[in-house]
Design an enzyme around this catalytic site. Structure first.
Site, PDB file in Angstrom:
ATOM      1  N   ARG A  84     -12.300  -7.272  10.444  1.00 51.45           N
ATOM      2  CA  ARG A  84     -11.617  -6.206  11.226  1.00 51.45           C
ATOM      3  C   ARG A  84     -12.673  -5.275  11.904  1.00 51.45           C
ATOM      4  O   ARG A  84     -13.638  -4.700  11.218  1.00 51.45           O
ATOM      5  CB  ARG A  84     -10.582  -5.368  10.559  1.00 51.45           C
ATOM      6  CG  ARG A  84      -9.516  -6.445   9.706  1.00 51.45           C
ATOM      7  CD  ARG A  84      -8.452  -7.041  10.864  1.00 51.45           C
ATOM      8  NE  ARG A  84      -7.626  -7.890   9.904  1.00 51.45           N
ATOM      9  CZ  ARG A  84      -6.606  -7.741   9.180  1.00 51.45           C
ATOM     10  NH1 ARG A  84      -6.000  -6.585   9.151  1.00 51.45           N
ATOM     11  NH2 ARG A  84      -6.021  -8.884   8.768  1.00 51.45           N
ATOM     12  N   ARG A 103     -10.539   0.403   3.151  1.00 48.78           N
ATOM     13  CA  ARG A 103     -10.664   0.082   4.821  1.00 48.78           C
ATOM     14  C   ARG A 103     -11.804  -0.502   5.027  1.00 48.78           C
ATOM     15  O   ARG A 103     -12.874   0.532   5.253  1.00 48.78           O
ATOM     16  CB  ARG A 103      -9.824   1.144   5.636  1.00 48.78           C
ATOM     17  CG  ARG A 103      -9.586   0.733   6.762  1.00 48.78           C
ATOM     18  CD  ARG A 103      -9.299   2.011   8.023  1.00 48.78           C
ATOM     19  NE  ARG A 103      -8.142   2.353   7.285  1.00 48.78           N
ATOM     20  CZ  ARG A 103      -6.833   1.874   7.709  1.00 48.78           C
ATOM     21  NH1 ARG A 103      -6.804   0.681   8.482  1.00 48.78           N
ATOM     22  NH2 ARG A 103      -5.588   2.395   7.403  1.00 48.78           N
ATOM     23  N   GLU A 113       0.070   0.298   1.535  1.00 49.72           N
ATOM     24  CA  GLU A 113       0.343  -1.196   1.858  1.00 49.72           C
ATOM     25  C   GLU A 113      -1.031  -2.081   1.301  1.00 49.72           C
ATOM     26  O   GLU A 113      -1.779  -1.720   1.423  1.00 49.72           O
ATOM     27  CB  GLU A 113       0.267  -1.172   3.375  1.00 49.72           C
ATOM     28  CG  GLU A 113       0.497  -2.829   3.901  1.00 49.72           C
ATOM     29  CD  GLU A 113       0.490  -3.168   5.107  1.00 49.72           C
ATOM     30  OE1 GLU A 113       0.551  -2.211   6.038  1.00 49.72           O
ATOM     31  OE2 GLU A 113       0.039  -4.252   5.589  1.00 49.72           O
ATOM     32  N   SER A 124       1.983  -7.737   3.763  1.00 55.31           N
ATOM     33  CA  SER A 124       2.946  -7.678   4.640  1.00 55.31           C
ATOM     34  C   SER A 124       3.486  -8.838   4.895  1.00 55.31           C
ATOM     35  O   SER A 124       2.781  -9.813   5.390  1.00 55.31           O
ATOM     36  CB  SER A 124       2.281  -6.992   6.022  1.00 55.31           C
ATOM     37  OG  SER A 124       3.169  -6.865   7.129  1.00 55.31           O
ATOM     38  N   ARG A 161      -9.122  -4.088  -1.580  1.00 55.34           N
ATOM     39  CA  ARG A 161      -8.303  -2.907  -1.292  1.00 55.34           C
ATOM     40  C   ARG A 161      -7.338  -2.985  -3.060  1.00 55.34           C
ATOM     41  O   ARG A 161      -7.011  -2.019  -3.387  1.00 55.34           O
ATOM     42  CB  ARG A 161      -7.205  -2.874  -0.284  1.00 55.34           C
ATOM     43  CG  ARG A 161      -6.196  -1.973  -0.332  1.00 55.34           C
ATOM     44  CD  ARG A 161      -5.388  -2.062   1.084  1.00 55.34           C
ATOM     45  NE  ARG A 161      -5.982  -1.461   2.079  1.00 55.34           N
ATOM     46  CZ  ARG A 161      -5.342  -1.391   3.163  1.00 55.34           C
ATOM     47  NH1 ARG A 161      -4.057  -1.576   3.280  1.00 55.34           N
ATOM     48  NH2 ARG A 161      -6.140  -1.114   4.471  1.00 55.34           N
TER      49      ARG A 161
END
Length: 425
Positions: free
Chosen positions: A261, A276, A348, A351, A389
RNA sequence: GGAGAUGUCGCAUAGUUGGUCUAGUGCGCCACAUUGGAAAUGUGGUAUACCCGCAAGGGUAUCAAGGGUUCGAAUCCCUUCAUCUCCGCCA
């Protein structure tokens, strides 16, 4: 994308979806273009039929010249109409790729993530009888990372784990994969290099212009390839242009891959720690099924992730994403958030999304139903686990005063039977 | 990276001096017939998308993909992609 017929017949539903999700409404333009495209198709096709008829007479005709002239004349007329048809069809295709998926009636209505709804909480955040340390302190005191060193070598938002933390990362990945395999998922180790078209097929981006991806996706210079942000996009294309049998559905995949990402829009956020980063590993759950099976599969995928939370002994909650937050291509979405003691908040970890037939229409993935009719598959995806994470809540929630970490019972076999790591420095 | 070969209707194949190829044949599949039932056999059928039409039906496109030549392309030309073989490099 949606079926043009559906848009034709339900323009109000489409307009409402645009409003609920906060996307520009192109419905009127689409209907106008669609009408013109159909008109041009009717004209060009009947002219082509006429030309084909003449052409077929030529081989046996005694006087070929007038027929050839007539055919040429029609060809010229067709060419003019075709030029407009091509142009209009391109515009129509682009706009069709800007129409969002219709959200479920069950999804809460809202503008952005502040209007998401908490569905349930499971587990209670632990009351510490000492001051719990944040992830970075635990990683530091146990010698499990070297952030400055790695940043100097690889740049910011990269990470390396050392020793027992690296073991833990691998153990969690293995644990989740084995769990999913036990539930009928096929383990697929996916490539991380892919073509931009693959990303488009997943429906995360609007329109047909590749430059819209540049902000989010790492393009590989001087090639037509890019780095995949998730295994979802690969799994989504696994049956493109195929016709599946209804009796073979649902098909369940557990993809594993490094994920990339750009995090371009996250400047300054989560710069400390390993929450992140540009590259991480993810186990992804992906399902192909019939539209009728979709809701049941959604619960299945969601429950799998909840079970993982429970196996990792993490307090967590389930969120129902509101219409404005769920994204362009989704029918409904539930986030699963784990408790992060250092932040005093749920964050989070996964998802769970129902896509309906939106992706399958882009990839042309169909099945033949009981009555022999062709249908587009429904697709769904959910995180299995994302690392590193997920390590953060594990070490923060299970820490001891000496900085050691209690290993969740289910992970212990994969950690050589150890019940605890760290705390020796 | 270098050299060569290949890519046809689910599978296997026919088709390359451009025009009854709107693609033949075999296998598979479906229906019917035959049979006590089955095998075998026979007959018929067996793609997808889109357009017109209430429908019946008609039409257009698709021989890896895209473009070109031509009145006309599976067949000729160009580009791209994929696969295979050999060489080189390499975990």
């Amino acid at each position: 994308m949606l079926d043009i017929k559906f848009i034709r017949e339900n323009p109000d539903a489409v307009k409402r979806a645009c409003e609920l999700k906060g996307f520009t409404d192109y419905t009127d333009q689409i209907l106008e273009l669609d009408a013109r495209v159909r008109e041009l198709k009717t004209v060009t096709q009947s002219k082509t039929a006429e030309k084909n008829k003449i052409t077929r007479e030529i081989p046996t005709a005694t006087d070929k010249a007038p027929l050839i002239a007539a055919s040429k004349a029609i060809a010229n007329e067709i060419a003019n109409d075709m030029a407009e048809l091509d142009e209009k069809e391109k515009q129509l295709t682009d706009l069709l790729h800007r129409v969002p998926q219709i959200p479920s009636d069950a999804a809460p209505i809202g503008r952005d993530d502040t209007e998401n709804v908490e569905v349930r909480r499971v587990g209670t955040p632990r009351e510490f009888d000492f001051t719990p340390r944040p992830q970075w302190d635990l990683l530091e005191m146990n010698g499990w990372w070297k952030p400055e060193k790695i940043a100097s070598i690889c740049g910011t938002r990269t990470y390396a784990l050392f020793g027992e933390a690296a073991e833990l990362e691998l153990a969690i990945e293995t644990y989740v994969l084995q769990k999913l395999m036990g539930k009928g998922f096929t383990f697929v180790s996916c490539p991380s290099i892919t073509k931009p078209q693959t990303i488009f097929n997943a429906g995360h981006f609007m329109g047909t212009d590749p430059s819209v991806m540049a902000n989010d996706v790492f393009m590989l210079t001087d090639t037509d390839r890019c780095l995949a942000g998730t295994a979802e996009i690969i799994l989504n294309c696994l049956h493109s242009d195929e016709v599946l049998n209804e009796k073979d559905l649902p098909i369940k995949y557990a993809g594993f891959s490094p994920c990339f990402r750009k995090e371009a829009g996250a400047a300054g956020r989560d710069t400390r720690g390993i929450v992140r980063i540009h590259q991480f590993n993810k186990v992804e759950q992906y399902i192909y099924c019939t539209p009728e099976q979709s809701d049941e599969m959604h619960e299945h995928l969601l429950n799998n992730l909840c079970e993982v939370m429970e196996d990792l002994e993490l307090p967590y909650r389930v969120i129902a994403a509101c219409t404005g937050d769920m994204g362009f291509n989704k029918v409904k979405m539930n986030d699963v958030e784990a408790w992060f003691p250092s932040e005093g908040a749920y964050r989070e970890l996964g998802s769970c999304s129902s896509i309906g037939q939106f992706q399958a229409r882009r990839t042309n993935t169909r099945y033949r139903d009981k009555n022999g009719n062709m249908q587009f598959c429904a697709t769904l995806n959910n995180t299995g686990i994302a690392l590193p994470r997920a390590i953060v809540p594990v070490i923060e929630n299970h820490q001891n005063p000496d900085g050691s970490i209690n290993i969740p019972k289910k992970l212990q076999p994969l950690m050589g039977g150890r019940t605890k790591i760290g705390g020796k420095h």
